[in-house]
Design a protein around this motif. Structure first.
Motif, mmCIF file in Angstrom:
data_model
loop_
_atom_site.group_PDB
_atom_site.id
_atom_site.type_symbol
_atom_site.label_atom_id
_atom_site.label_comp_id
_atom_site.label_asym_id
_atom_site.label_seq_id
_atom_site.Cartn_x
_atom_site.Cartn_y
_atom_site.Cartn_z
ATOM 1 N N MET A 172 37.030 35.317 77.194
ATOM 2 C CA MET A 172 36.800 34.275 78.202
ATOM 3 C C MET A 172 35.340 33.799 78.186
ATOM 4 S SD MET A 172 39.622 33.512 79.530
ATOM 5 C CE MET A 172 39.005 32.509 80.867
ATOM 6 N N SER A 173 34.426 34.728 77.938
ATOM 7 C CA SER A 173 33.011 34.356 77.873
ATOM 8 C C SER A 173 32.742 33.423 76.695
ATOM 9 C CB SER A 173 32.154 35.622 77.760
ATOM 10 O OG SER A 173 30.784 35.300 77.710
ATOM 11 N N ARG A 174 33.369 33.720 75.554
ATOM 12 C CA ARG A 174 33.183 32.867 74.378
ATOM 13 C C ARG A 174 33.751 31.479 74.623
ATOM 14 N NH1 ARG A 174 35.220 37.501 71.917
ATOM 15 N NH2 ARG A 174 37.126 36.430 71.249
ATOM 16 N N LYS A 175 34.929 31.395 75.250
ATOM 17 C CA LYS A 175 35.549 30.093 75.524
ATOM 18 C C LYS A 175 34.703 29.288 76.496
ATOM 19 C CE LYS A 175 40.324 31.557 74.659
ATOM 20 N NZ LYS A 175 41.661 31.798 75.267
ATOM 21 N N TRP A 176 34.186 29.961 77.540
ATOM 22 C CA TRP A 176 33.341 29.238 78.503
ATOM 23 C C TRP A 176 32.099 28.683 77.825
ATOM 24 C CZ3 TRP A 176 28.271 30.158 79.872
ATOM 25 C CH2 TRP A 176 27.770 29.361 80.899
ATOM 26 N N PHE A 177 31.456 29.479 76.975
ATOM 27 C CA PHE A 177 30.214 29.042 76.323
ATOM 28 C C PHE A 177 30.474 27.833 75.431
ATOM 29 C CE2 PHE A 177 26.668 29.093 73.416
ATOM 30 C CZ PHE A 177 25.598 29.550 74.193
ATOM 31 N N ALA A 178 31.555 27.876 74.657
ATOM 32 C CA ALA A 178 31.865 26.757 73.764
ATOM 33 C C ALA A 178 32.169 25.490 74.557
ATOM 34 C CB ALA A 178 33.036 27.122 72.863
ATOM 35 N N ARG A 179 32.881 25.646 75.683
ATOM 36 C CA ARG A 179 33.241 24.483 76.495
ATOM 37 C C ARG A 179 32.025 23.933 77.239
ATOM 38 N NH1 ARG A 179 36.957 26.789 78.894
ATOM 39 N NH2 ARG A 179 35.872 27.382 80.822
ATOM 40 N N ALA A 180 31.155 24.808 77.707
ATOM 41 C CA ALA A 180 30.009 24.388 78.514
ATOM 42 C C ALA A 180 28.954 23.658 77.679
ATOM 43 C CB ALA A 180 29.390 25.597 79.209
ATOM 44 N N PHE A 181 28.744 24.087 76.426
ATOM 45 C CA PHE A 181 27.634 23.551 75.648
ATOM 46 C C PHE A 181 28.059 22.810 74.386
ATOM 47 C CE2 PHE A 181 26.218 27.484 77.786
ATOM 48 C CZ PHE A 181 25.354 26.910 78.713
ATOM 49 N N GLY A 182 29.360 22.697 74.177
ATOM 50 C CA GLY A 182 29.858 22.006 72.988
ATOM 51 C C GLY A 182 29.630 20.512 73.012
ATOM 52 N N GLU A 208 28.381 13.890 64.299
ATOM 53 C CA GLU A 208 27.685 13.553 65.535
ATOM 54 C C GLU A 208 26.615 14.572 65.901
ATOM 55 O OE1 GLU A 208 31.067 13.554 68.035
ATOM 56 O OE2 GLU A 208 31.510 11.430 67.759
ATOM 57 N N THR A 209 26.738 15.799 65.399
ATOM 58 C CA THR A 209 25.816 16.865 65.769
ATOM 59 C C THR A 209 24.523 16.743 65.000
ATOM 60 O OG1 THR A 209 27.695 18.330 66.169
ATOM 61 C CG2 THR A 209 25.533 19.361 65.952
ATOM 62 N N PRO A 210 23.384 16.702 65.689
ATOM 63 C CA PRO A 210 22.108 16.612 64.974
ATOM 64 C C PRO A 210 21.899 17.817 64.076
ATOM 65 C CG PRO A 210 21.839 16.162 67.332
ATOM 66 C CD PRO A 210 23.216 16.695 67.147
ATOM 67 N N VAL A 211 21.197 17.592 62.976
ATOM 68 C CA VAL A 211 20.891 18.679 62.059
ATOM 69 C C VAL A 211 20.070 19.739 62.780
ATOM 70 C CG1 VAL A 211 19.701 19.304 59.926
ATOM 71 C CG2 VAL A 211 20.976 17.153 60.071
ATOM 72 N N GLY A 212 20.433 21.024 62.577
ATOM 73 C CA GLY A 212 19.681 22.104 63.181
ATOM 74 C C GLY A 212 20.077 22.395 64.616
ATOM 75 N N GLU A 222 26.750 19.148 73.469
ATOM 76 C CA GLU A 222 25.421 18.883 72.941
ATOM 77 C C GLU A 222 25.130 19.641 71.653
ATOM 78 O OE1 GLU A 222 20.713 19.067 74.420
ATOM 79 O OE2 GLU A 222 22.368 19.441 75.834
ATOM 80 N N PHE A 223 25.776 20.792 71.474
ATOM 81 C CA PHE A 223 25.495 21.640 70.321
ATOM 82 C C PHE A 223 26.789 21.940 69.565
ATOM 83 C CE2 PHE A 223 22.676 22.708 73.856
ATOM 84 C CZ PHE A 223 21.422 22.465 73.296
ATOM 85 N N ASN A 224 26.625 22.247 68.294
ATOM 86 C CA ASN A 224 27.765 22.706 67.493
ATOM 87 C C ASN A 224 27.880 24.212 67.709
ATOM 88 O OD1 ASN A 224 29.824 22.879 65.595
ATOM 89 N ND2 ASN A 224 28.380 23.208 63.916
ATOM 90 N N ILE A 225 28.922 24.653 68.412
ATOM 91 C CA ILE A 225 29.049 26.041 68.835
ATOM 92 C C ILE A 225 30.000 26.802 67.919
ATOM 93 C CG2 ILE A 225 29.648 27.607 70.721
ATOM 94 C CD1 ILE A 225 27.229 25.855 71.321
ATOM 95 N N LEU A 226 29.516 27.927 67.395
ATOM 96 C CA LEU A 226 30.339 28.896 66.685
ATOM 97 C C LEU A 226 30.335 30.174 67.508
ATOM 98 C CD1 LEU A 226 28.970 28.442 63.034
ATOM 99 C CD2 LEU A 226 30.948 27.316 64.074
ATOM 100 N N THR A 227 31.450 30.924 67.484
ATOM 101 C CA THR A 227 31.513 32.152 68.271
ATOM 102 C C THR A 227 31.980 33.310 67.421
ATOM 103 O OG1 THR A 227 33.789 31.726 68.999
ATOM 104 C CG2 THR A 227 32.019 30.860 70.389
ATOM 105 N N SER A 228 31.567 34.506 67.823
ATOM 106 C CA SER A 228 31.989 35.743 67.172
ATOM 107 C C SER A 228 32.225 36.800 68.236
ATOM 108 C CB SER A 228 30.929 36.241 66.185
ATOM 109 O OG SER A 228 30.748 35.324 65.140
ATOM 110 N N ALA A 229 33.146 37.733 67.929
ATOM 111 C CA ALA A 229 33.518 38.760 68.908
ATOM 112 C C ALA A 229 32.786 40.079 68.683
ATOM 113 C CB ALA A 229 35.023 38.996 68.869
ATOM 114 N N SER A 230 32.047 40.212 67.586
ATOM 115 C CA SER A 230 31.364 41.469 67.300
ATOM 116 C C SER A 230 30.147 41.211 66.433
ATOM 117 C CB SER A 230 32.304 42.440 66.578
ATOM 118 O OG SER A 230 32.604 41.947 65.279
ATOM 119 N N ALA A 231 29.322 42.235 66.328
ATOM 120 C CA ALA A 231 28.122 42.108 65.503
ATOM 121 C C ALA A 231 28.472 41.928 64.040
ATOM 122 C CB ALA A 231 27.239 43.341 65.699
#
Length: 384
Positions: free
Chosen positions: A21-31, A6-10, A33-42
């Motif tokens: 908590m910030s990572r969970k909020w971001f994935a829930r808020a924008f998931g 369902e996710t458009p290419v790119g 429309e976008f395919n969300i991946l998260t990471s905890a460090s650089a």
């Protein structure tokens, strides 16, 4: 969160923040429309980037333990230049903003806590920019591929007549008779095995040299036309055919085999150099097929023809009465590098090159042949 189907290419976004908590909020808020991946460090984010080439956008926090977001942005700028970068920070001092733009090449700086509406707009802008840049890269890669193919084919077309010229000159040099001691200088003697062969060799060498010169001058003119502000030169079907008949290095009586008929002239789209090379390729193929034929004939017609399965279109047609093409070869001729002249140096790339040139200007090429009854090659053009 949308599925991969369902996710458009790119539209894959990597969000980097050391707060769970910030990572969970971001994935829930924008998931949605976008395919969300998260990471905890650089370091974790760089590992994800190495394993997911589809990532289009990176959003990273500025303040993180071990390695801050600026160092991550610099690493991504160096190793993953196609990823669009956004920086999220609650510490938007002037020096941070300047470093983010100058060192990390960020598109936007997002102030924390993130506002959902403005962040979504920023993500949409970043994804749109990534798609536009990806399309531009694909176009450039296509242009480079076409340029490499054109230069390779041009080199092949020049190599054959130049090799012949070199052979003729070498033959003449081997026939040179050195003057005897005491003989008057200023007179060169060349032996002939048959009367007139030296003059024939010189004329043949001249024709091939002129043909090479015509190809080179055509491409030089196209290079000049590419400069901004230069009015593009137009060429008609009849003038291109006439140039072919004037400049092609016909052997012996081959020119007498060729006739041309202008029923309906038209302006050709596309670059003259490539179209001229296409016509030279078709003429060479036909003449080589006709050699040894009892009554060789090649007719070139400029007019309008009904394209098979399509409308009536402007057309340049080459029709010969040669031996024809075997059906198993004909079926693959413009799609694969197949040739019926491998023993004489053919590589099967000619008609493939012609097809790509025609398709690049919205035209097409059709090859019809009956074994033992000749071959017809039609170039169909999209004209306005």
């Amino acid at each position: 969160m949308p599925t991969a189907a369902e996710t458009p290419v790119g539209s894959t976004v990597l969000f980097v923040d050391d707060e769970s908590m910030s990572r969970k909020w971001f994935a829930r808020a924008f998931g949605d429309e976008f395919n969300i991946l998260t990471s905890a460090s650089a370091d974790e984010a760089l590992a994800v980037l190495r394993g997911h080439e589809e990532i289009a956008v990176l959003v990273t926090d500025y303040r993180m333990p071990q390695q801050d977001g600026m160092k991550l942005l610099r690493a991504v700028q160096r190793d993953h230049r196609h990823v669009i970068r956004l920086l999220a920070t609650a510490y938007a001092e002037k020096d941070v903003a300047i470093a983010a733009v100058n060192q990390g090449r960020v598109l936007r700086i997002l102030e924390k806590p993130l506002d959902e509406a403005s962040t979504r707009d920023a993500l949409r802008e970043a994804v749109a920019l990534h798609r536009a840049q990806a399309m531009e890269r694909a176009l450039n890669e296509g242009r480079l591929t076409a340029l490499r193919e054109t230069l390779g084919f041009l080199a092949h077309e020049l190599n054959t007549p130049l090799a012949t010229v070199r052979g003729l000159v070498g033959t003449l040099a081997s026939r040179y008779v050195r003057p005897a001691p005491g003989e008057e200088p200023g007179i060169a003697r060349i032996t002939e095995h048959r009367a007139g062969e030296v003059l024939a060799a010189l004329e043949s060498a001249e024709r091939r040299a002129l043909y090479c010169q015509s190809l080179v001058s055509t491409f030089v003119q196209s290079a000049r036309d590419a400069y901004p502000g230069v009015a593009p030169q137009t060429v008609s079907g009849s003038s291109l055919v006439d140039a072919l008949l004037d400049e092609f290095p016909f052997e012996n009586s081959e020119r007498s085999w060729v006739s041309r008929d202008i029923e309906h002239d038209f302006q050709l789209p596309g670059r003259r150099d490539l179209l001229y090379l296409v016509l030279c390729t078709l003429a060479k193929n036909a003449l080589q097929a006709l050699r040894g034929h009892a009554a060789p004939r090649l007719h070139i017609r400029v007019g309008r023809e009904l394209e098979v399965g399509g409308p009536v279109r402007a057309c340049i047609r080459f029709e010969d009465n040669g031996p024809g093409i075997p059906p198993q070869v004909l079926a693959r001729l413009t799609r694969e590098p197949v040739t019926t002249r491998a023993q004489s140096g053919g590589n099967g790339m000619g008609l493939m090159f012609c097809r790509r040139v025609m398709e690049s200007i919205g035209g097409s090429i059709a090859v019809d042949s009956v074994l033992g009854a000749g071959t017809k090659v039609s170039l169909y053009f999209k004209t306005t």
